[in-house]
Structures are given as structure tokens and as C-alpha cells.
Design a protein around this motif. Sequence first.
Motif, PDB file in Angstrom:
ATOM      1  N   ASP A 143      40.750  49.099  11.812  1.00 55.39           N
ATOM      2  CA  ASP A 143      41.561  50.381  11.964  1.00 55.39           C
ATOM      3  C   ASP A 143      41.309  51.342  12.854  1.00 55.39           C
ATOM      4  O   ASP A 143      41.805  51.680  13.814  1.00 55.39           O
ATOM      5  N   TYR A 144      39.700  51.258  13.381  1.00 56.18           N
ATOM      6  CA  TYR A 144      39.327  51.761  14.918  1.00 56.18           C
ATOM      7  C   TYR A 144      40.213  50.909  16.510  1.00 56.18           C
ATOM      8  O   TYR A 144      41.059  51.755  16.372  1.00 56.18           O
ATOM      9  N   SER A 145      40.368  49.608  16.071  1.00 63.82           N
ATOM     10  CA  SER A 145      40.713  48.872  17.430  1.00 63.82           C
ATOM     11  C   SER A 145      42.295  49.563  17.080  1.00 63.82           C
ATOM     12  O   SER A 145      42.144  49.243  18.204  1.00 63.82           O
ATOM     13  N   ILE A 150      39.301  55.788  21.401  1.00 68.57           N
ATOM     14  CA  ILE A 150      37.404  55.924  21.921  1.00 68.57           C
ATOM     15  C   ILE A 150      37.277  57.406  21.930  1.00 68.57           C
ATOM     16  O   ILE A 150      36.795  58.189  23.297  1.00 68.57           O
ATOM     17  N   PHE A 151      37.569  58.867  21.095  1.00 70.96           N
ATOM     18  CA  PHE A 151      36.453  59.398  21.100  1.00 70.96           C
ATOM     19  C   PHE A 151      36.232  60.154  19.531  1.00 70.96           C
ATOM     20  O   PHE A 151      36.102  59.992  18.753  1.00 70.96           O
ATOM     21  N   VAL A 178      28.380  54.740  21.203  1.00 62.07           N
ATOM     22  CA  VAL A 178      27.952  55.608  20.346  1.00 62.07           C
ATOM     23  C   VAL A 178      29.012  55.259  19.316  1.00 62.07           C
ATOM     24  O   VAL A 178      28.637  55.365  17.513  1.00 62.07           O
ATOM     25  N   ILE A 179      30.200  55.437  19.128  1.00 62.76           N
ATOM     26  CA  ILE A 179      31.130  55.376  18.240  1.00 62.76           C
ATOM     27  C   ILE A 179      30.517  54.548  17.491  1.00 62.76           C
ATOM     28  O   ILE A 179      30.977  53.861  15.847  1.00 62.76           O
ATOM     29  N   LEU A 180      30.777  53.034  18.387  1.00 62.30           N
ATOM     30  CA  LEU A 180      31.130  51.139  17.332  1.00 62.30           C
ATOM     31  C   LEU A 180      29.393  51.538  15.963  1.00 62.30           C
ATOM     32  O   LEU A 180      29.408  50.838  14.990  1.00 62.30           O
ATOM     33  N   PRO A 181      28.353  52.077  17.131  1.00 56.73           N
ATOM     34  CA  PRO A 181      27.155  51.695  16.162  1.00 56.73           C
ATOM     35  C   PRO A 181      27.664  52.532  14.966  1.00 56.73           C
ATOM     36  O   PRO A 181      26.938  52.365  13.407  1.00 56.73           O
ATOM     37  N   VAL A 189      34.863  55.261   6.242  1.00 57.32           N
ATOM     38  CA  VAL A 189      35.392  56.230   7.135  1.00 57.32           C
ATOM     39  C   VAL A 189      36.493  56.434   6.571  1.00 57.32           C
ATOM     40  O   VAL A 189      37.155  55.226   5.696  1.00 57.32           O
ATOM     41  N   ALA A 190      36.693  57.820   6.797  1.00 55.44           N
ATOM     42  CA  ALA A 190      38.527  58.593   5.533  1.00 55.44           C
ATOM     43  C   ALA A 190      39.063  59.186   6.957  1.00 55.44           C
ATOM     44  O   ALA A 190      38.367  59.409   8.012  1.00 55.44           O
ATOM     45  N   TYR A 191      40.447  58.907   7.014  1.00 54.57           N
ATOM     46  CA  TYR A 191      41.394  59.628   7.800  1.00 54.57           C
ATOM     47  C   TYR A 191      42.289  60.536   7.128  1.00 54.57           C
ATOM     48  O   TYR A 191      42.863  60.201   5.869  1.00 54.57           O
TER      49      TYR A 191
END
Length: 282
Positions: A143-145, A150-151, A178-181, A189-191
Motif C-alpha cells: 500500500d505504501y509503495s 515518502i512522508f 525511517v518510514i520503511l523500518p 497501518v490505518a488510513y
Amino acid sequence: MKISIITTIYNVEKYIEKCLTSLVNQTYKDLEIILVNDCSTDSSMDIVSKFDDSRIKLINHPVNKGAGWARRTGIEAATGDYVITVDGDDYISEDFIESLVKGAEETGADIVSGGITYIMEKHYLEVKRFLPHVSENMQKFTDYSNQKIIFLNNKIVKRNLYDIVPYSTRRYCEDTPVILPLLYYANKVAYVDNQGYYYVQHSESLCRRVNSFEQALYKALCSKELQEFFADKGAEYTQLISQQEFIMYLRTIKATGTPELNNYYKSELGELLPFVLKLMRV
């Protein structure tokens, strides 16, 4: 649930009043607002002094350390259950924190993300909207990708995650390593459907003052750190970081680096060299 808002301040006199007004007027009230003054030389701190709110805590850096260090300073001082970073030249809608907290309460997620409204000076550029959903396991990364943001500023993050993944101290691309770790360690993760983070881009923004050499150098350093982090996490994770992009960054560094720049960034280049040599031996 207490939320810590970390706002770094460095020469943002044109924007800081709107930023702080948006923070103190949040509909969600259980906040601490930690301001980190990274040695501003303009009138930013005069404007800050006009805000009389007991939730505001001011930390003054003795020397300018850059955005990464300033955010880490604020995060280390945070006492909230969740942390969010809001840059001093950005602002948020009055219900933004409330909607993120509601998402955390409903899902129990360690990270809750809203959307972003991009603004160039006073003109709307783009709105990035997310429909409400929850991501777990590898779906957190998929989902992130797919969202390609990148924020960290549009997200509340469980404070204790930063004990495992300290915020980067770099001056540029400080969110990237930092984000990926954080996603790796987060339970889920909720949106939420709220585009109330207003990301203001202007001619004085750091991203517009960095040259191609610096961009390639710091992106290569981020890639190096992420490759090292995921190296022992399994094949599905090592595939998250592209070695082809890393090589592209190295080529750009070689093509654009002048002797003066190379000397100025010799410590950063020194960080890269052992990793590059290790890759060459593999």
C-alpha cells in the motif's frame, strides 16, 4: 490518548503563524506542541512568542543541526502516546488530528495516515486522498509503495516505535530511511479519508535548494541504510529496495561531483565507500 506534535522552526517567518494557529485550534485538545528552534535568524521566534498556550513547549538548539536532528530532538522530548511531525511552513486542518486519533481508536494501529494537499505558494497543486482501510504484514509495504508518499508528516506514529527506529539526523531525505523500518515494526497501518495536511512548497523549501549531487548522495545513503536494515529480514523484504536505483545514484554522484563538493561531503562519501566495496565483492 495524548498526541505530541513536533514542529521544527528555521527561518519560516512567512509561514509559522499560520502553522501554529492551525495547531492550537485543533478540535482534538489533548496535545503537546513541541517547537524546536534550529537557530532561526529571522523573526520566526518573535512570532512564536505571541502564542500563549500552555501546551506549547519550546526547545532551542544551541547550533543549527538541520531538519533531521531537530525532529529527533522533538521526538525524544515527546511524552504523548503518538507523535506527528508538522513542518513550520506547513499547516493542518482543524479536524486533522481528531480524525487520525479516531482511526487509531477504531483500529488499534501503530501508524495512522491521512492524505495530503499539495500547495505551491497559494495555489493548490494536487490532493492525495486515501479511502479508509487497514494494512497488515506485507500489505503495509504494498500500500505504501502504491501511494508513493515518502512522508511522515501526515501520520501519527506510536511513540515507542521511535525507541526502536530513531529518527534520522540527516539534513536531507531524513524521512526516507525511517518510514520503511517503522512500517516493518508497526502492528498495522490505518488510513483515514482526510486530506488535511497542507504541504506548502515554495522557492525557499529545502527540496528546491538541493543540487543534483546532494540529492544523489543523500538518496544513496538512504538506500544504503535501508539495504543494511532489511539484509537479514528475508527475501521478500530485501526486494523492497532497488539496487538498480542505488547504482544510478552512484553514477550521478560520479558525474556531477566537483572536487569542492566531494571535499565538503567527504564524511558522507566515506560512509558509502565501505558499503560499495562490500557490494563489489559479493
